[in-house]
Design an enzyme around this catalytic site. Structure first.
Site, PDB file in Angstrom:
ATOM      1  CB  THR A  38      43.660  40.505  37.145  1.00 49.29           C
ATOM      2  OG1 THR A  38      43.283  41.832  36.768  1.00 49.29           O
ATOM      3  CG2 THR A  38      44.080  39.720  35.924  1.00 49.29           C
ATOM      4  CG  ASP A  65      39.711  45.201  34.749  1.00 49.65           C
ATOM      5  OD1 ASP A  65      40.628  44.383  34.751  1.00 49.65           O
ATOM      6  OD2 ASP A  65      39.016  45.446  35.750  1.00 49.65           O
ATOM      7  CG  ASN A 132      34.575  51.952  43.835  1.00 49.94           C
ATOM      8  OD1 ASN A 132      34.662  50.787  43.442  1.00 49.94           O
ATOM      9  ND2 ASN A 132      34.983  52.974  43.102  1.00 49.94           N
ATOM     10  CG  HIS A 134      35.342  48.974  40.703  1.00 50.98           C
ATOM     11  ND1 HIS A 134      36.363  49.836  41.031  1.00 50.98           N
ATOM     12  CD2 HIS A 134      35.887  47.736  40.751  1.00 50.98           C
ATOM     13  CE1 HIS A 134      37.477  49.142  41.246  1.00 50.98           C
ATOM     14  NE2 HIS A 134      37.210  47.869  41.085  1.00 50.98           N
ATOM     15  CD  GLU A 139      36.378  53.323  39.303  1.00 55.02           C
ATOM     16  OE1 GLU A 139      35.715  52.866  40.243  1.00 55.02           O
ATOM     17  OE2 GLU A 139      37.608  53.421  39.328  1.00 55.02           O
ATOM     18  CE  LYS A 197      37.232  43.976  47.893  1.00 56.31           C
ATOM     19  NZ  LYS A 197      37.475  42.866  46.998  1.00 56.31           N
TER      20      LYS A 197
HETATM   21  C1  GLP Z   1      40.034  46.001  40.797  1.00 54.03           C
HETATM   22  C2  GLP Z   1      39.769  45.500  39.376  1.00 54.03           C
HETATM   23  C3  GLP Z   1      38.663  44.504  39.325  1.00 54.03           C
HETATM   24  C4  GLP Z   1      38.768  43.605  40.533  1.00 54.03           C
HETATM   25  C5  GLP Z   1      38.381  44.440  41.733  1.00 54.03           C
HETATM   26  C6  GLP Z   1      38.575  43.736  43.053  1.00 54.03           C
HETATM   27  O1  GLP Z   1      40.168  47.392  40.824  1.00 54.03           O
HETATM   28  N1  GLP Z   1      39.508  46.514  38.417  1.00 54.03           N
HETATM   29  O2  GLP Z   1      38.713  43.766  38.133  1.00 54.03           O
HETATM   30  O3  GLP Z   1      37.883  42.527  40.387  1.00 54.03           O
HETATM   31  O4  GLP Z   1      39.027  45.697  41.732  1.00 54.03           O
HETATM   32  O5  GLP Z   1      39.940  43.563  43.335  1.00 54.03           O
HETATM   33  P1  GLP Z   1      40.479  42.646  44.499  1.00 54.03           P
HETATM   34  O6  GLP Z   1      40.064  41.245  44.146  1.00 54.03           O
HETATM   35  O7  GLP Z   1      41.973  42.808  44.473  1.00 54.03           O
HETATM   36  O8  GLP Z   1      39.852  43.105  45.763  1.00 54.03           O
END
Ligand code: GLP
Length: 233
Positions: A38, A65, A132, A134, A139, A197
């Protein structure tokens, strides 16, 4: 191994390209197991997939997750987000999910990992990139063998996730597919958009592989990164 980096002009063209890859996977294998993130990044991709004439009824959506202790009715449930953004619009009928209310989270994680093994592993992992570095909620530091487990969220994740749930607290702990599950996926697709990013994507692709940037381990196997210009340049 060099990652295959595809740079698209906009988040919309990233979504088209990513949808092409997911569509090709499911046409080749209608009962494919898809590890589904997500977060904001893949939302345009799922919307694009929903506009296509695809039969996704036999794929298995595997949850990447979820927050610990959050029930399905809570607006912050990542399972709820997966349902609204992917499962329902695409007519998916098979979902392998976490149990965020399990009295024994460790056991719930072992059951999840066993269910993934029973599926035969993951055919395609659709991943976003944490600010970060992940993946899921692996993490930093997380190495390549980090298993499916419960984790305490980092400050960086609490900050980035706060934008999802304005006015509500971000849960402090979560369940995540392990690095072992993610890295064993036969196809790994990392979607990255936005200038925020850029620096972490550069570290993922160009700096030494390190547990401090868990996504850097993706480079040790075949990896397709689809990024927009803001993230890639
Ligand atoms: C979140 C989720 C990840 C997601 C990532 C990037 O914390 N745990 O599953 O892929 O960080 O999120 P976003 O696409 O909103 O930048």
């Amino acid at each position: 191994m060099i990652a295959n980096l595809e740079v698209c002009d906009t988040p919309e063209t990233v979504a088209h390209r990513a949808a092409d890859i997911i569509e090709a996977t499911t046409r080749a294998k209608p009962d494919a197991s898809l590890l589904i993130a997500t977060g904001n990044t893949p939302m345009l991709t799922y919307a694009e997939l929903a506009r296509r004439d695809l039969d996704m009824s036999r794929v298995c959506a595997v949850q990447l997750d979820d927050y610990l202790g959050i029930d399905d009715e809570d607006p912050r449930s990542l399972y709820g987000w997966l349902q609204r953004s992917f499962v329902e619009p695409l007519g998916v009928t098979r979902v392998l999910r976490f149990d965020p209310l399990a009295p024994d989270p460790q056991l719930a994680c072992e059951q999840y990992a066993q269910a993934v093994r029973k599926l035969g592993g993951i055919d395609l992992a659709v991943l976003g990139l944490g600010p970060n570095g992940h993946l899921g909620f692996n993490e930093p530091p997380s190495n390549a063998s980090a298993p499916t487990r419960s984790v305490t969220l980092s400050e960086a994740s609490l900050r980035s996730n706060a934008s999802y749930w304005r006015g509500k607290d971000v849960p402090k702990s979560a369940l995540t597919a392990g690095m072992d599950v993610i890295l064993a996926a036969r196809v790994r697709l990392l979607l990255v958009t936005g200038a925020h990013k850029r620096d972490i994507l550069r570290r993922v692709l160009s700096e030494p592989v390190t547990p401090e940037v868990p996504a850097s381990y993706l480079r040790e196997g075949s990896l397709t990164v689809v990024a927009d210009r803001e993230a890639a340049c």
